[in-house]
Design a protein around this motif. Structure first.
Motif, mmCIF file in Angstrom:
data_model
loop_
_atom_site.group_PDB
_atom_site.id
_atom_site.type_symbol
_atom_site.label_atom_id
_atom_site.label_comp_id
_atom_site.label_asym_id
_atom_site.label_seq_id
_atom_site.Cartn_x
_atom_site.Cartn_y
_atom_site.Cartn_z
ATOM 1 N N LEU A 5 44.064 39.871 41.389
ATOM 2 C CA LEU A 5 42.978 40.461 42.177
ATOM 3 C C LEU A 5 42.070 39.374 42.745
ATOM 4 O O LEU A 5 41.625 39.455 43.898
ATOM 5 N N ILE A 6 41.797 38.362 41.936
ATOM 6 C CA ILE A 6 40.981 37.246 42.420
ATOM 7 C C ILE A 6 41.685 36.555 43.584
ATOM 8 O O ILE A 6 41.060 36.204 44.594
ATOM 9 N N GLY A 7 42.998 36.362 43.449
ATOM 10 C CA GLY A 7 43.764 35.710 44.507
ATOM 11 C C GLY A 7 43.692 36.460 45.823
ATOM 12 O O GLY A 7 43.483 35.865 46.887
ATOM 13 N N VAL A 8 43.851 37.780 45.763
ATOM 14 C CA VAL A 8 43.759 38.593 46.976
ATOM 15 C C VAL A 8 42.343 38.523 47.544
ATOM 16 O O VAL A 8 42.141 38.405 48.758
ATOM 17 N N LEU A 12 40.969 37.340 51.347
ATOM 18 C CA LEU A 12 40.154 38.210 52.197
ATOM 19 C C LEU A 12 38.795 37.593 52.523
ATOM 20 O O LEU A 12 38.342 37.616 53.672
ATOM 21 N N ALA A 13 38.136 37.052 51.502
ATOM 22 C CA ALA A 13 36.774 36.542 51.688
ATOM 23 C C ALA A 13 36.730 35.072 52.079
ATOM 24 O O ALA A 13 35.688 34.573 52.509
ATOM 25 N N GLY A 14 37.859 34.368 51.919
ATOM 26 C CA GLY A 14 37.848 32.937 52.192
ATOM 27 C C GLY A 14 36.994 32.185 51.203
ATOM 28 O O GLY A 14 36.365 31.176 51.535
ATOM 29 N N SER A 15 36.969 32.678 49.966
ATOM 30 C CA SER A 15 36.088 32.091 48.961
ATOM 31 C C SER A 15 36.566 32.472 47.575
ATOM 32 O O SER A 15 37.276 33.468 47.401
ATOM 33 N N CYS A 16 36.190 31.676 46.587
ATOM 34 C CA CYS A 16 36.353 32.077 45.194
ATOM 35 C C CYS A 16 34.978 32.549 44.716
ATOM 36 O O CYS A 16 33.995 32.424 45.445
ATOM 37 N N GLY A 227 38.518 37.985 32.544
ATOM 38 C CA GLY A 227 37.645 37.274 31.617
ATOM 39 C C GLY A 227 37.201 35.922 32.133
ATOM 40 O O GLY A 227 36.825 35.043 31.357
ATOM 41 N N GLY A 228 37.236 35.743 33.455
ATOM 42 C CA GLY A 228 36.820 34.475 34.044
ATOM 43 C C GLY A 228 37.405 34.321 35.432
ATOM 44 O O GLY A 228 38.304 35.068 35.826
ATOM 45 N N CYS A 229 36.897 33.345 36.169
ATOM 46 C CA CYS A 229 37.358 33.139 37.546
ATOM 47 C C CYS A 229 38.006 31.765 37.662
ATOM 48 O O CYS A 229 38.495 31.208 36.686
ATOM 49 N N THR A 230 37.989 31.209 38.860
ATOM 50 C CA THR A 230 38.589 29.897 39.079
ATOM 51 C C THR A 230 37.880 28.796 38.299
ATOM 52 O O THR A 230 38.478 27.760 38.005
ATOM 53 N N SER A 231 36.621 29.006 37.973
ATOM 54 C CA SER A 231 35.901 28.016 37.165
ATOM 55 C C SER A 231 36.044 28.328 35.678
ATOM 56 O O SER A 231 36.397 27.454 34.882
ATOM 57 N N THR A 249 45.254 31.692 35.850
ATOM 58 C CA THR A 249 45.186 30.796 37.006
ATOM 59 C C THR A 249 46.435 30.917 37.867
ATOM 60 O O THR A 249 46.357 30.922 39.105
ATOM 61 N N ALA A 250 47.587 31.021 37.214
ATOM 62 C CA ALA A 250 48.828 31.227 37.964
ATOM 63 C C ALA A 250 48.769 32.542 38.729
ATOM 64 O O ALA A 250 49.235 32.637 39.877
ATOM 65 N N GLY A 251 48.171 33.569 38.106
ATOM 66 C CA GLY A 251 48.024 34.860 38.773
ATOM 67 C C GLY A 251 47.122 34.775 39.992
ATOM 68 O O GLY A 251 47.378 35.413 41.016
ATOM 69 N N MET A 252 46.056 33.972 39.891
ATOM 70 C CA MET A 252 45.130 33.819 41.022
ATOM 71 C C MET A 252 45.846 33.259 42.247
ATOM 72 O O MET A 252 45.796 33.836 43.341
ATOM 73 N N PHE A 253 46.508 32.131 42.054
ATOM 74 C CA PHE A 253 47.142 31.479 43.192
ATOM 75 C C PHE A 253 48.422 32.196 43.611
ATOM 76 O O PHE A 253 48.733 32.283 44.807
ATOM 77 N N GLY A 254 49.145 32.730 42.630
ATOM 78 C CA GLY A 254 50.343 33.489 42.967
ATOM 79 C C GLY A 254 50.005 34.754 43.728
ATOM 80 O O GLY A 254 50.638 35.076 44.746
#
Length: 275
Positions: A5-8, A12-16, A227-231, A249-254
């Motif tokens: 979800l974070i990755g998508v 969309l937002a061009g941001s983390c 339970g957390g974001c890119t940071s 993290t793999a889920g974010m970028f994947g």
């Protein structure tokens, strides 16, 4: 799922989650809509999902709570050196073959400096981990800032009764630090952008209104689910070699890559101009 979800949301937002505050400080168009979407994501999570997703605690024996050194039977220092060397080496290699200065003209002088070395900035952000651990006994994480911001509404009794799960984020030093860190990111971004005569940033650098809002919504919703974001997961968790953080993290970028690829194939808009 939270990482995806974070990755998508990032596409969309061009941001983390963390750079939402940076975009706000730089005066980027629609960045406040991204922040509003993130706030709505927090409300949605704690209002409708939190009690359902956290009903059963993850057992301590779960692999997501394990650390790589324990699973592999390898000393932590060896794995830290290995991963650190790989990441730093990759960063310098990319900078060598694809210099960041190729993306824009960098005039001389602080007043007209429009970009700093991504490698040095990355090392600086990573160094914050040591600062936080030694001084505040906590790991680096910024998406909690949205939660703490929304939780201040719990000071109103009627809201506190409506979403009681937000109350733990209302008071305390740790929560205050998360909020101060977010405000510091806004202030630092403003100083940097203003010093470079770039404030406010041109609208070409931002996403559209709807993309910004829904992207922000997915960013904070995903961060709470994961339970957390890119940071929190990507920097802090990976620093501790947590298996769950590596998965997130793999889920974010994947998730972001798959969504971007699907969007590009369907719309043929590989530069995401429509977003």
């Amino acid at each position: 799922m939270g990482g995806a979800l974070i990755g998508v949301g990032m596409v969309l937002a061009g941001s983390c989650p963390g750079t939402v505050f940076v975009q706000m400080g730089s005066g980027l168009q629609n960045s406040f809509l991204t922040c509003l979407g993130a706030i709505c994501g927090v409300l949605f999570y704690y209002g409708f999902l939190s009690s359902r997703l956290t009903k059963d605690e993850v057992p301590k024996s779960s692999i997501v709570l394990q650390q790589l050194p324990e699973l592999m039977g390898v000393k932590r220092i060896y794995l830290n050196l290995m991963f650190g060397s790989i990441f730093i080496g990759t960063a310098f290699a990319l900078e060598h073959f694809i210099p960041y200065k190729n993306d824009f003209i960098t005039p001389k002088g602080l007043r007209t400096l429009v970009g700093w070395s991504p490698v040095l900035c990355g090392i600086g952000i990573g160094s914050l981990q040591l600062f936080f651990m030694m001084l505040f006994k906590k790991s680096l994480g910024i998406s909690t800032g949205f939660t703490v911001l929304v939780a201040q509404l719990c000071r109103v009794k009627s809201f506190k009764k409506l979403i009681p799960s937000l109350e733990p984020f209302t008071y305390g030093v740790q929560n205050s630090l998360a909020l101060l860190f977010a405000f510091g990111a806004i202030g630092g971004s403003f100083i940097s952008t203003f010093s470079a005569n770039q404030f406010p940033l041109n609208e070409q650098y931002g996403a559209g209104a709807l993309s910004s809002f829904f992207g922000g919504f997915l960013l904070s919703l995903g961060a709470r689910c994961a339970g957390g974001c890119t940071s929190g997961q990507g920097i802090s968790g990976v620093t501790h070699l947590l298996v769950g953080s590596l998965i997130a993290t793999a889920g974010m970028f994947g998730g972001g890559m798959l969504f971007a690829a699907g969007y590009g194939l369907i719309t043929k808009d590989w530069l995401f101009r429509a977003l």
